[in-house]
Design an enzyme around this catalytic site. Structure first.
Site, PDB file in Angstrom:
ATOM      1  N   LYS A  51      23.337  50.778 -18.517  1.00 39.34           N
ATOM      2  CA  LYS A  51      24.784  50.499 -18.620  1.00 39.34           C
ATOM      3  C   LYS A  51      25.575  51.764 -18.941  1.00 39.34           C
ATOM      4  O   LYS A  51      26.660  51.975 -18.407  1.00 39.34           O
ATOM      5  CB  LYS A  51      25.049  49.439 -19.714  1.00 39.34           C
ATOM      6  CG  LYS A  51      24.392  48.095 -19.426  1.00 39.34           C
ATOM      7  CD  LYS A  51      24.570  47.132 -20.577  1.00 39.34           C
ATOM      8  CE  LYS A  51      23.867  47.525 -21.845  1.00 39.34           C
ATOM      9  NZ  LYS A  51      22.386  47.528 -21.783  1.00 39.34           N
ATOM     10  N   GLY A  64      21.898  51.679 -27.462  1.00 39.13           N
ATOM     11  CA  GLY A  64      21.655  53.093 -27.189  1.00 39.13           C
ATOM     12  C   GLY A  64      21.988  53.282 -25.727  1.00 39.13           C
ATOM     13  O   GLY A  64      21.226  52.872 -24.858  1.00 39.13           O
ATOM     14  N   HIS A  65      23.146  53.834 -25.449  1.00 36.36           N
ATOM     15  CA  HIS A  65      23.608  54.000 -24.069  1.00 36.36           C
ATOM     16  C   HIS A  65      23.551  55.486 -23.692  1.00 36.36           C
ATOM     17  O   HIS A  65      24.221  56.306 -24.314  1.00 36.36           O
ATOM     18  CB  HIS A  65      25.033  53.464 -23.906  1.00 36.36           C
ATOM     19  CG  HIS A  65      25.119  51.976 -24.134  1.00 36.36           C
ATOM     20  ND1 HIS A  65      26.286  51.271 -24.053  1.00 36.36           N
ATOM     21  CD2 HIS A  65      24.151  51.068 -24.429  1.00 36.36           C
ATOM     22  CE1 HIS A  65      26.028  49.983 -24.287  1.00 36.36           C
ATOM     23  NE2 HIS A  65      24.745  49.847 -24.522  1.00 36.36           N
ATOM     24  N   GLN A  87      23.492  45.528 -25.012  1.00 40.94           N
ATOM     25  CA  GLN A  87      22.350  44.614 -24.846  1.00 40.94           C
ATOM     26  C   GLN A  87      22.382  43.984 -23.442  1.00 40.94           C
ATOM     27  O   GLN A  87      22.823  44.644 -22.515  1.00 40.94           O
ATOM     28  CB  GLN A  87      22.335  43.541 -25.955  1.00 40.94           C
ATOM     29  CG  GLN A  87      21.957  44.084 -27.330  1.00 40.94           C
ATOM     30  CD  GLN A  87      23.099  44.719 -28.083  1.00 40.94           C
ATOM     31  OE1 GLN A  87      24.128  44.112 -28.231  1.00 40.94           O
ATOM     32  NE2 GLN A  87      22.930  45.931 -28.564  1.00 40.94           N
ATOM     33  N   ASP A 147      19.134  47.912 -21.886  1.00 43.02           N
ATOM     34  CA  ASP A 147      18.621  49.187 -21.361  1.00 43.02           C
ATOM     35  C   ASP A 147      18.576  49.232 -19.835  1.00 43.02           C
ATOM     36  O   ASP A 147      17.726  49.907 -19.243  1.00 43.02           O
ATOM     37  CB  ASP A 147      17.228  49.499 -21.935  1.00 43.02           C
ATOM     38  CG  ASP A 147      17.247  49.557 -23.446  1.00 43.02           C
ATOM     39  OD1 ASP A 147      18.288  49.958 -24.000  1.00 43.02           O
ATOM     40  OD2 ASP A 147      16.233  49.208 -24.068  1.00 43.02           O
TER      41      ASP A 147
HETATM   42  P1  GDP Z   1      21.615  51.190 -21.513  1.00 44.83           P
HETATM   43  O1  GDP Z   1      21.284  50.760 -22.888  1.00 44.83           O
HETATM   44  O2  GDP Z   1      21.762  50.020 -20.575  1.00 44.83           O
HETATM   45  O3  GDP Z   1      22.788  52.103 -21.440  1.00 44.83           O
HETATM   46  O4  GDP Z   1      20.349  52.007 -20.984  1.00 44.83           O
HETATM   47  P2  GDP Z   1      19.557  53.176 -21.792  1.00 44.83           P
HETATM   48  O5  GDP Z   1      20.392  54.374 -21.838  1.00 44.83           O
HETATM   49  O6  GDP Z   1      19.052  52.630 -23.076  1.00 44.83           O
HETATM   50  O7  GDP Z   1      18.288  53.347 -20.866  1.00 44.83           O
HETATM   51  C1  GDP Z   1      18.385  53.750 -19.550  1.00 44.83           C
HETATM   52  C2  GDP Z   1      17.587  55.042 -19.379  1.00 44.83           C
HETATM   53  O8  GDP Z   1      17.395  55.297 -18.007  1.00 44.83           O
HETATM   54  C3  GDP Z   1      18.301  56.274 -19.896  1.00 44.83           C
HETATM   55  O9  GDP Z   1      17.337  57.190 -20.316  1.00 44.83           O
HETATM   56  C4  GDP Z   1      19.049  56.791 -18.680  1.00 44.83           C
HETATM   57  O10 GDP Z   1      19.306  58.185 -18.737  1.00 44.83           O
HETATM   58  C5  GDP Z   1      18.060  56.491 -17.596  1.00 44.83           C
HETATM   59  N1  GDP Z   1      18.630  56.168 -16.276  1.00 44.83           N
HETATM   60  C6  GDP Z   1      19.780  55.488 -15.985  1.00 44.83           C
HETATM   61  N2  GDP Z   1      19.875  55.301 -14.662  1.00 44.83           N
HETATM   62  C7  GDP Z   1      18.785  55.857 -14.098  1.00 44.83           C
HETATM   63  C8  GDP Z   1      18.290  55.955 -12.765  1.00 44.83           C
HETATM   64  O11 GDP Z   1      18.870  55.473 -11.816  1.00 44.83           O
HETATM   65  N3  GDP Z   1      17.091  56.596 -12.604  1.00 44.83           N
HETATM   66  C9  GDP Z   1      16.386  57.125 -13.644  1.00 44.83           C
HETATM   67  N4  GDP Z   1      15.231  57.709 -13.379  1.00 44.83           N
HETATM   68  N5  GDP Z   1      16.826  57.052 -14.905  1.00 44.83           N
HETATM   69  C10 GDP Z   1      17.992  56.419 -15.126  1.00 44.83           C
HETATM   70  P1  IMO Z   2      21.378  48.383 -25.279  1.00 44.29           P
HETATM   71  O1  IMO Z   2      22.849  48.193 -25.466  1.00 44.29           O
HETATM   72  C1  IMO Z   2      17.358  46.712 -25.675  1.00 44.29           C
HETATM   73  C2  IMO Z   2      16.671  44.061 -29.102  1.00 44.29           C
HETATM   74  C3  IMO Z   2      15.773  44.528 -30.212  1.00 44.29           C
HETATM   75  C4  IMO Z   2      15.183  43.209 -30.661  1.00 44.29           C
HETATM   76  C5  IMO Z   2      16.354  42.254 -30.512  1.00 44.29           C
HETATM   77  C6  IMO Z   2      17.106  41.987 -31.806  1.00 44.29           C
HETATM   78  O2  IMO Z   2      20.922  49.794 -25.444  1.00 44.29           O
HETATM   79  O3  IMO Z   2      20.925  47.752 -24.008  1.00 44.29           O
HETATM   80  P2  IMO Z   2      18.803  43.469 -33.223  1.00 44.29           P
HETATM   81  O4  IMO Z   2      18.627  44.789 -33.891  1.00 44.29           O
HETATM   82  O5  IMO Z   2      19.887  43.459 -32.198  1.00 44.29           O
HETATM   83  O6  IMO Z   2      18.949  42.340 -34.186  1.00 44.29           O
HETATM   84  O7  IMO Z   2      17.408  43.215 -32.447  1.00 44.29           O
HETATM   85  O8  IMO Z   2      17.230  42.841 -29.582  1.00 44.29           O
HETATM   86  N1  IMO Z   2      17.803  44.963 -28.775  1.00 44.29           N
HETATM   87  C7  IMO Z   2      17.879  45.707 -27.672  1.00 44.29           C
HETATM   88  N2  IMO Z   2      16.983  45.904 -26.675  1.00 44.29           N
HETATM   89  N3  IMO Z   2      18.567  47.321 -25.619  1.00 44.29           N
HETATM   90  C8  IMO Z   2      19.488  47.123 -26.597  1.00 44.29           C
HETATM   91  O9  IMO Z   2      20.732  47.600 -26.515  1.00 44.29           O
HETATM   92  C9  IMO Z   2      19.138  46.322 -27.705  1.00 44.29           C
HETATM   93  N4  IMO Z   2      19.780  45.949 -28.831  1.00 44.29           N
HETATM   94  C10 IMO Z   2      18.960  45.108 -29.458  1.00 44.29           C
HETATM   95  O10 IMO Z   2      14.801  45.428 -29.730  1.00 44.29           O
HETATM   96  O11 IMO Z   2      14.189  42.791 -29.755  1.00 44.29           O
HETATM   97 MG    MG Z   3      19.866  51.183 -24.371  1.00 44.99          MG
END
Ligand code: GDP
Ligand code: IMO
Ligand code: MG
Length: 424
Positions: free
Chosen positions: A15, A39-40, A223, A12
């Site tokens: 990415k 979840g990207h 991840q 999270d």
């Molecule tokens: P990922 O799994 O690495 O792709 O990250 P996620 O999408 O799960 O979580 C990142 C969250 O932060 C999402 O809700 C994005 O829309 C948000 N986000 C990404 N970059 C920024 C930033 O620079 N500032 C803020 N405020 N939100 C951001």
């Molecule tokens: P992105 O790509 C954050 C965490 C789960 C749990 C552990 C194992 O959005 O960054 P799993 O279902 O993979 O066997 O769970 O890994 N986890 C993540 N945490 N971002 C993710 O993906 C994750 N994918 C798995 O919360 O702790």
């Molecule tokens: Mg994510």
């Protein structure tokens, strides 16, 4: 040649946003591991998309997206995503290719993931319940079902029977769950088997051909480094290799073809699920980070645990991934904190530790050594040049660079595509 984007913390890191931003300069965007646990998030023109399986480059009309062999594919999630995109005017046919040798997640994987984690009791991992660990377990146990097997009716039924016999024994005798029926799965998944055919190819051959033709490939990690099965905070990890090396295996490309590795680091740290987290903040400040940063899981909606930036972790991530540059995200979220702390080391039984220890006793019980910096009050989300940033913001960024020993080249200051500062 290939550029790999990896998460340097516990996932999270942003990415999705980074991939979407970088994708413009690439021809192909390819996911190499994980599954629908990812979840990207991508925000374009005020519209938010969350991708679980489809690469975050899909919003560009002319880019090709590949789901590599290292990914585990839940057809239900995949077709939900395809449908969602279609309803938003984005057609994936002809733009999306799926590895024939990627493994398929089926209902028993998801059920087993949930009951297994519950049965772990105190040792619960807090998985996403998406059947990730259980699909990879079957892959390594050699009873997995690949896309190519899934498509072929006879092969699918035979393999499904074998797998279900084992799983149903567990469900019935050990977990006291309802057993699953071959016929029902066969019937329910028929449309997915038909649907996936048009996307399935030998992606390894395809990608290598494209590399030969001089096309540019962006490999999208899911991840993060500390969820890596080998290098993460085991057993509180996922079941794949998010690190850069995973891109070679998960796409079928030689390490010789990797030109650049970009690490994504959040300006603070978050983690979802159980496991040690030394810089976690358990008071109001942590709550504020969660609220301002909207730190709720993009896949499960669970609140993310929040804490300060940990340089020991990101430094290790830089080494293990061979990171050339860092993109720092969510720096805007730190606006308004009077003081900002950075974890710069650990202390355990009077010993100073300047690295990431695999010993979970140490990592779970260490005390963090912090440096404290002055915060800033200015809104930075619309600033577009590094020079234009407030002095204290630059001090924070440069402190991180100094501690991890790698340059930060871009800074993200908001979730939208345009909210990024080119630092160098
Ligand atoms: P990922 O799994 O690495 O792709 O990250 P996620 O999408 O799960 O979580 C990142 C969250 O932060 C999402 O809700 C994005 O829309 C948000 N986000 C990404 N970059 C920024 C930033 O620079 N500032 C803020 N405020 N939100 C951001
Ligand atoms: P992105 O790509 C954050 C965490 C789960 C749990 C552990 C194992 O959005 O960054 P799993 O279902 O993979 O066997 O769970 O890994 N986890 C993540 N945490 N971002 C993710 O993906 C994750 N994918 C798995 O919360 O702790
Ligand atoms: Mg994510």
């Amino acid at each position: 040649m290939v550029t790999v984007v990896v998460g340097t913390q516990w996932g999270d890191e942003g990415k999705g946003k980074v991939i979407d931003y970088l994708a413009e300069k690439f021809d192909i965007i390819a996911r190499y591991q994980g599954g629908a646990n990812a979840g990207h998030t991508v925000v374009v023109n005020n519209k938010k998309y969350i991708f679980h399986l489809i690469p975050s480059g899909i919003l560009y009309p002319k880019k090709i997206c590949v789901i590599g062999n290292g990914v585990v594919i839940d057809p239900v999630s995949l077709f939900e995503e395809i449908e969602y995109l279609k309803n938003n005017g984005i057609e994936v046919e002809g733009k999306l290719f799926i590895a024939e040798n990627a493994h398929i997640t089926l209902p028993y994987h998801k059920l087993l993931d949930k009951v297994e984690d519950k049965f772990r009791g105190k040792g619960q991992l807090g998985t996403t319940g998406r059947g990730i660990g259980t699909t990879y377990t079957d892959k390594f146990g050699r009873i997995g079902i690949r896309v190519i097997d899934f498509i072929d009716e006879d092969v699918f039924i035979e393999k499904l029977r074998i797998a279900l016999e084992l799983k149903n024994y567990l469900f019935k005798e050990y977990y006291k769950e309802e057993i699953l029926k071959v016929d029902k799965i066969y019937k329910d998944y028929k449309p997915y088997r038909e649907g996936i055919k048009k996307f399935a190819i030998n992606t390894a051959v395809y990608l290598n051909e494209k590399i030969e033709q001089g096309k540019k490939i962006l490999a999208e990690g899911a991840q993060g480094t500390f969820l890596d099965i080998d290098f993460g905070t085991y057993p509180y990890v996922t079941a794949s290799n998010p690190i850069a090396g995973g891109a070679c295996i998960g796409l079928g490309i030689s390490p010789k073809k990797i030109e650049k590795i970009i690490g994504v680091a959040k300006a603070y740290t978050t983690r979802v699920g159980m496991g040690p987290f030394p810089t976690e903040i358990k008071d109001d400040i942590g709550e504020k980070l969660r609220k301002v940063g909207n730190e709720f899981g993009a896949t499960t909606g669970r609140p993310r645990r929040c804490g300060w930036f940990d340089t020991n972790l990101v430094k290790f991530a830089c080494i293990i991934n061979g990171i050339d540059e860092i993109i720092l995200t969510k720096l805007d979220v730190l606006t308004g904190f009077e003081k900002i702390k950075i974890g710069v080391g650990y202390k355990y039984e009077d010993e100073i530790i300047n690295f990431y220890p695999f010993n979970s006793k140490i990592f779970s019980n260490c005390e963090v050594i912090y440096e404290e910096l002055d915060g800033w009050g200015e809104n930075i989300s619309n600033i577009r040049s590094y020079r234009g940033l407030p002095k204290n913001v630059k001090k924070y960024v440069e402190k991180i660079e100094e501690k991890i020993g790698i340059k930060i080249t871009k800074i993200s200051t908001g979730s939208s595509r345009g909210q990024i500062i080119e630092k160098s």
